[in-house]
Design a protein around this motif. Structure first.
Motif, mmCIF file in Angstrom:
data_model
loop_
_atom_site.group_PDB
_atom_site.id
_atom_site.type_symbol
_atom_site.label_atom_id
_atom_site.label_comp_id
_atom_site.label_asym_id
_atom_site.label_seq_id
_atom_site.Cartn_x
_atom_site.Cartn_y
_atom_site.Cartn_z
ATOM 1 N N LEU A 101 -20.607 -40.245 -9.571
ATOM 2 C CA LEU A 101 -20.940 -39.308 -8.577
ATOM 3 C C LEU A 101 -21.914 -39.482 -7.141
ATOM 4 O O LEU A 101 -22.994 -39.482 -7.618
ATOM 5 N N SER A 102 -20.803 -39.666 -6.465
ATOM 6 C CA SER A 102 -22.463 -39.583 -4.774
ATOM 7 C C SER A 102 -22.803 -38.104 -4.890
ATOM 8 O O SER A 102 -23.905 -39.040 -4.044
ATOM 9 N N SER A 103 -22.509 -37.506 -5.250
ATOM 10 C CA SER A 103 -23.928 -36.235 -4.310
ATOM 11 C C SER A 103 -24.724 -36.805 -5.767
ATOM 12 O O SER A 103 -26.324 -35.728 -5.606
ATOM 13 N N ARG A 104 -25.014 -37.092 -6.239
ATOM 14 C CA ARG A 104 -26.127 -37.404 -7.739
ATOM 15 C C ARG A 104 -26.891 -38.654 -7.644
ATOM 16 O O ARG A 104 -26.442 -39.537 -7.287
ATOM 17 N N GLU A 122 -30.023 -41.921 -11.363
ATOM 18 C CA GLU A 122 -31.339 -41.345 -12.640
ATOM 19 C C GLU A 122 -29.867 -40.207 -12.851
ATOM 20 O O GLU A 122 -29.962 -39.791 -14.181
ATOM 21 N N ASP A 123 -29.569 -39.168 -12.359
ATOM 22 C CA ASP A 123 -29.186 -37.542 -12.613
ATOM 23 C C ASP A 123 -27.528 -38.060 -12.927
ATOM 24 O O ASP A 123 -27.184 -37.523 -13.429
ATOM 25 N N ASN A 124 -27.299 -39.716 -12.774
ATOM 26 C CA ASN A 124 -25.655 -40.265 -12.635
ATOM 27 C C ASN A 124 -25.593 -39.838 -14.623
ATOM 28 O O ASN A 124 -24.988 -39.721 -15.492
ATOM 29 N N ILE A 125 -27.190 -41.025 -14.376
ATOM 30 C CA ILE A 125 -27.209 -41.615 -16.229
ATOM 31 C C ILE A 125 -27.867 -39.821 -16.954
ATOM 32 O O ILE A 125 -27.191 -40.704 -17.555
ATOM 33 N N ALA A 126 -28.391 -39.418 -16.554
ATOM 34 C CA ALA A 126 -28.549 -37.922 -17.028
ATOM 35 C C ALA A 126 -27.600 -37.653 -17.126
ATOM 36 O O ALA A 126 -27.674 -36.725 -18.861
#
Ligand code: ADP
Ligand code: ADP
Length: 232
Positions: free
Chosen positions: A94-97, A100-104
């Protein structure tokens, strides 16, 4: 253990009928890397998508750790699916994340606490070798780094099976080698079963224990890489 029994899938449109999979059966023992190789249009993508039911087979059984996924209610299937991670050719981050937030993301979706997410994400970042990229956005990463993020995301819920859909097809040869090495390392460290699809013999030779050859929806051969590809 993963076992597919007599999986068939036909796509129908008003004009034509395509038999994408025709009675495919295979078995993968825990901790093995199984590669499916075949030409474009052979049915590889349909097959791998049938394992996590992104595609629903018309017939057959999909056994993951002694449960036939096709027997489950939606609620139970959601739980079982956490045991199956997946990575893709084009990474699908997800390009907006941030990294770390993609993995989360998968951990957020199952309601893991913030504290637990933080420590799990740190652990995963180090496992895939991008500990310094946590705050970056995907757009600032190389292809290999993006695939490392995708691998970390796929491993977040601690799956027993990792599905790889042409995971190195968008990468240059050196990066391909490093991602294949990483997959092998994770396979060994976590005793993680891997099912991958590829059109490249190199992927089979470099990391697979077993191989299946698919042609026109039929699994025409399968066995150890030596047995299938060494001529007597
Ligand atoms: P591969 O991954 O080996 O290239 P696929 O599994 O994508 O092969 O496709 C197998 C066959 O099924 C092809 O003939 C393809 O055109 C057809 N097919 C795949 N997905 C669909 C779909 N959603 N609708 C109709 N036909 C499809
Ligand atoms: P897309 O069509 O872009 O893949 P989806 O809604 O299917 O959109 O997926 C949303 C996000 O979840 C994307 O980043 C996608 O890569 C990821 N995703 C989809 N399916 C899976 C899966 N089986 N395992 C892990 N991540 C997935």
């Amino acid at each position: 253990m993963i076992e597919l029994k007599n999986i068939s899938k036909t796509f129908r449109s008003s004009k034509k009928k395509t038999i994408a999979l025709n009675q495919v059966s295979l078995k993968i023992n825990q901790g093995k890397i199984f590669g499916i190789i075949g030409k474009s249009g052979a049915g590889k993508s349909t097959l791998i998508r049938c394992v996590n039911l992104l595609e629903r087979p018309d017939e057959g059984e999909v056994w993951v750790d002694n449960v036939n996924l096709l027997d489950l209610s939606e609620a139970k299937l959601t739980l079982e699916r956490r045991k199956i991670g997946m990575i893709f050719q084009h990474f699908n981050l997800l390009s907006s994340r941030t990294v770390e937030d993609n993995i989360a993301l998968p951990l957020e979706l199952i309601g893991t606490s913030k504290r637990e997410i933080k420590s799990r994400v740190d652990e995963l970042l180090h496992l895939v070798g991008i500990g310094d990229k946590a705050k970056e956005y995907p757009a600032n990463l190389s292809g290999g780094q993006k695939q490392r993020v995708a691998i970390a995301r796929a491993l977040a819920s601690n799956p027993t099976l990792l599905l790889c859909d042409e995971a190195t097809s968008a990468l240059d040869p050196a990066t391909t080698k490093s991602i294949l090495n990483l997959l092998k390392e994770i396979n060994q460290k976590l005793n993680l079963t891997i099912l991958l699809i590829t059109h490249e013999m190199e992927v089979i030779n470099r990391i697979c224990d077993e191989v299946g050859v698919i042609d026109d929806g039929i699994l025409v051969e399968h066995g150890s890489v030596e047995d299938v590809f060494t001529n007597p």
